[in-house]
Write a protein that holds these residues in place. Structure first.
Motif, PDB file in Angstrom:
ATOM      1  N   ILE A 196      61.571 -61.492  80.728  1.00  0.00           N
ATOM      2  CA  ILE A 196      62.432 -62.674  80.889  1.00  0.00           C
ATOM      3  C   ILE A 196      63.068 -63.059  79.561  1.00  0.00           C
ATOM      4  O   ILE A 196      64.299 -63.230  79.460  1.00  0.00           O
ATOM      5  CB  ILE A 196      61.622 -63.855  81.465  1.00  0.00           C
ATOM      6  CG1 ILE A 196      61.341 -63.628  82.949  1.00  0.00           C
ATOM      7  CG2 ILE A 196      62.365 -65.180  81.268  1.00  0.00           C
ATOM      8  CD1 ILE A 196      60.346 -64.616  83.547  1.00  0.00           C
ATOM      9  N   PHE A 197      62.268 -63.186  78.519  1.00  0.00           N
ATOM     10  CA  PHE A 197      62.811 -63.683  77.249  1.00  0.00           C
ATOM     11  C   PHE A 197      63.540 -62.596  76.464  1.00  0.00           C
ATOM     12  O   PHE A 197      64.392 -62.924  75.633  1.00  0.00           O
ATOM     13  CB  PHE A 197      61.706 -64.347  76.435  1.00  0.00           C
ATOM     14  CG  PHE A 197      61.376 -65.728  76.941  1.00  0.00           C
ATOM     15  CD1 PHE A 197      62.205 -66.795  76.645  1.00  0.00           C
ATOM     16  CD2 PHE A 197      60.280 -65.945  77.761  1.00  0.00           C
ATOM     17  CE1 PHE A 197      61.933 -68.066  77.140  1.00  0.00           C
ATOM     18  CE2 PHE A 197      59.998 -67.201  78.258  1.00  0.00           C
ATOM     19  CZ  PHE A 197      60.825 -68.269  77.953  1.00  0.00           C
ATOM     20  N   MET A 198      63.258 -61.334  76.724  1.00  0.00           N
ATOM     21  CA  MET A 198      64.091 -60.279  76.159  1.00  0.00           C
ATOM     22  C   MET A 198      65.503 -60.357  76.742  1.00  0.00           C
ATOM     23  O   MET A 198      66.497 -60.257  76.020  1.00  0.00           O
ATOM     24  CB  MET A 198      63.478 -58.906  76.440  1.00  0.00           C
ATOM     25  CG  MET A 198      62.301 -58.547  75.545  1.00  0.00           C
ATOM     26  SD  MET A 198      61.517 -56.967  75.993  1.00  0.00           S
ATOM     27  CE  MET A 198      62.817 -55.813  75.561  1.00  0.00           C
ATOM     28  N   ILE A 199      65.581 -60.558  78.055  1.00  0.00           N
ATOM     29  CA  ILE A 199      66.890 -60.625  78.710  1.00  0.00           C
ATOM     30  C   ILE A 199      67.634 -61.897  78.325  1.00  0.00           C
ATOM     31  O   ILE A 199      68.848 -61.865  78.051  1.00  0.00           O
ATOM     32  CB  ILE A 199      66.723 -60.522  80.236  1.00  0.00           C
ATOM     33  CG1 ILE A 199      66.281 -59.102  80.609  1.00  0.00           C
ATOM     34  CG2 ILE A 199      68.019 -60.892  80.964  1.00  0.00           C
ATOM     35  CD1 ILE A 199      65.983 -58.900  82.073  1.00  0.00           C
ATOM     36  N   LEU A 200      66.951 -63.018  78.277  1.00  0.00           N
ATOM     37  CA  LEU A 200      67.606 -64.265  77.878  1.00  0.00           C
ATOM     38  C   LEU A 200      68.080 -64.175  76.422  1.00  0.00           C
ATOM     39  O   LEU A 200      69.152 -64.695  76.079  1.00  0.00           O
ATOM     40  CB  LEU A 200      66.651 -65.444  78.072  1.00  0.00           C
ATOM     41  CG  LEU A 200      66.281 -65.765  79.534  1.00  0.00           C
ATOM     42  CD1 LEU A 200      65.263 -66.893  79.590  1.00  0.00           C
ATOM     43  CD2 LEU A 200      67.515 -66.129  80.350  1.00  0.00           C
TER      44      LEU A 200
END
Length: 470
Positions: A454-458
């Motif tokens: 999630i936070f890699m993509i965000l």
């Protein structure tokens, strides 16, 4: 009796940690614009690297077996390089949290402190970097706010649980490190180069887990006689279905990196190496959900990149035989095993809804589904402590509607961001789809894997928006 499986597994993990440290070193050469020759590195930096690598290696070797020398040196290099840049620190910390060498080398008590050591190094690296840049800013956004609300809600659900002490222990041992990693990730990743390092080290780390599991399964007599279904060391890295999820999560990164290198007339042997291990590992897991998930991500890529219907049909005709092979291998489990698995999963879902019926707001509390399972099950196909085998159902049962809603907002916002980046970075939406499918049949809601993605993509979305403005 099991000396060789353990020895080979230790060597495999040591090799992959070396490869990860090499990726970090390559990144640092680019960031600091060092010449490829060591002679061009400034003398103070060279002295620091030498002292750090030799000093930490020497210290670790006091507590390591001679056979684990490779691991000790690889860890020493990674820790030393982590001091030089916060992205290097976060990448090495994430890699170790995925590989979990302290579980593989459980007899080595020194490794038990490594998670805290790597976190401390990441903090020092981030603070020193900010001082050097004279930019003492702390990034916070609404997605971290939602993640924090999830964390707080889990604590609230634990407070009203009859097993509060055990619940808090679980939250702070399992979920808190994930929270810290994601906060550091958001505050460290600022450029596409940073993202590329994180993707490559995550790919190598997940491949290391699968490679270690292949080694154990092939050389361990118990697993050879049990049908050669992939098994890892212990814990989460030891379950065949979880190992299938790791293959599905990492494969899009290796595939797209390989295709980008091909477009530049280069051959990326490291991506070929990783992809081969991940696909072999997926075959050996005999996971139906894993095969369907990877097939779905491949099909999605074809639909996104093929404009001609005729070319799409040709590509699909080439892909279908490989999918049939994977499905055939995945179905090579006994009929009773497959039927029992389906019946049990249905029973887990019904049990979860029954828990929700009695605890709709706060749920039964973190990590309490296994404790309440026998009380709420409709059938005793399996007895004892059982999990929900679904991230969504486990969240719903243990944290109520609020917990599920908060997680869903975060997850589907990630999917939306990944879809917007599908043209330039298709690996994000491929990983979201593939891992989303496997996550649905696995209990991953408190593990690092969904939140890392999630936070890699965000972060990738934030970097892309920043580059568009330049």
């Amino acid at each position: 009796m099991f000396l060789f499986p353990n020895l080979f597994t230790h060597i495999v993990i040591g090799i992959f940690l070396f490869l990860i440290a090499g990726k970090i070193a390559q990144y640092l050469f680019q960031v600091y614009e060092f010449n490829s020759s060591w002679i061009r590195i400034p003398l103070p930096t060279l002295l620091f690297l030498s002292a750090g690598i030799f000093g930490i290696s020497g210290f670790l070797l006091l507590f390591f077996e001679p056979a684990d020398t490779l691991l000790a040196v690889a860890l020493a290099i990674g820790v030393t390089l982590s001091f030089l840049h916060p992205v290097a620190a976060v990448s090495f910390m994430v890699s170790n949290l995925l590989i979990r060498p302290w579980e593989t080398f459980k007899s080595n008590s020194t490794l038990a402190v490594f998670p805290r050591l790597l976190a401390a190094v990441a903090i020092l690296s981030w603070i020193s970097s900010r001082f050097v840049q004279r930019k003492l800013t702390f990034v916070w956004n609404r997605w971290l706010t939602i993640f924090t609300l999830i964390f707080i809600w889990l604590i609230i659900s634990a407070l009203i649980s009859p097993f509060s002490d055990e619940n808090f222990d679980f939250i702070f041992k399992i979920f808190l490190p994930t929270y810290v990693v994601c906060v550091f990730l958001v505050n460290s990743v600022e450029t596409q180069r940073d993202l590329d390092l994180l993707k490559s080290t995550v790919t190598l780390a997940l491949t290391a887990v699968v490679a270690g599991a292949i080694t154990i399964t092939v050389f361990h007599p118990e697993y050879r006689s049990g049908g050669m279904r992939l098994q890892g060391v212990i814990g989460l890295n030891g379950n065949s279905n979880d190992l299938a999820a790791f293959s599905v999560l990492a494969s899009p990164f290796a595939i797209i990196s390989l295709l980008r290198a091909w477009d530049k007339k280069r051959i990326s042997w490291i991506d070929i190496f990783c992809l081969a291990i991940l696909l072999i590992g997926l075959l050996m897991t005999k996971s139906r959900a894993g095969v369907m998930a990877l097939g779905a991500s491949f099909l999605l890529y074809m639909f996104m990149t093929t404009k001609s219907i005729i070319r799409l049909i040709l590509r699909l005709s080439m892909l279908v035989p490989f999918l049939l092979i994977f499905v055939t291998v995945a179905m090579q489990r006994s009929k009773d095993d497959l039927e029992g698995s389906s019946d049990s999963r249905f029973n887990y879902i019904v049990s979860g809804f029954r828990m929700l019926r009695d605890h709709p707001i706060f749920g039964v509390g973190v990590n309490n589904y296994p404790r309440f399972y026998e009380r709420y099950t409709m059938s005793y196909l399996e007895t004892g402590a059982r999990t929900a085998h679904s991230t969504w159902m486990l969240l719903l049962a243990e944290s109520g509607f609020i917990g599920l809603i908060l997680f869903s907002v975060l997850f589907f916002k990630m999917v939306g961001k990944a879809w917007k980046m599908r043209t330039g970075s298709p690996e994000w939406i491929m990983a979201s789809l593939g891992y989303g499918i496997t996550m649905t049949v696995l209990s991953h809601c408190y593990t690092i894997y969904p939140y890392l993605l999630i936070f890699m993509i965000l972060s990738a979305s934030r970097v892309a928006q920043k580059e568009e403005k330049l």
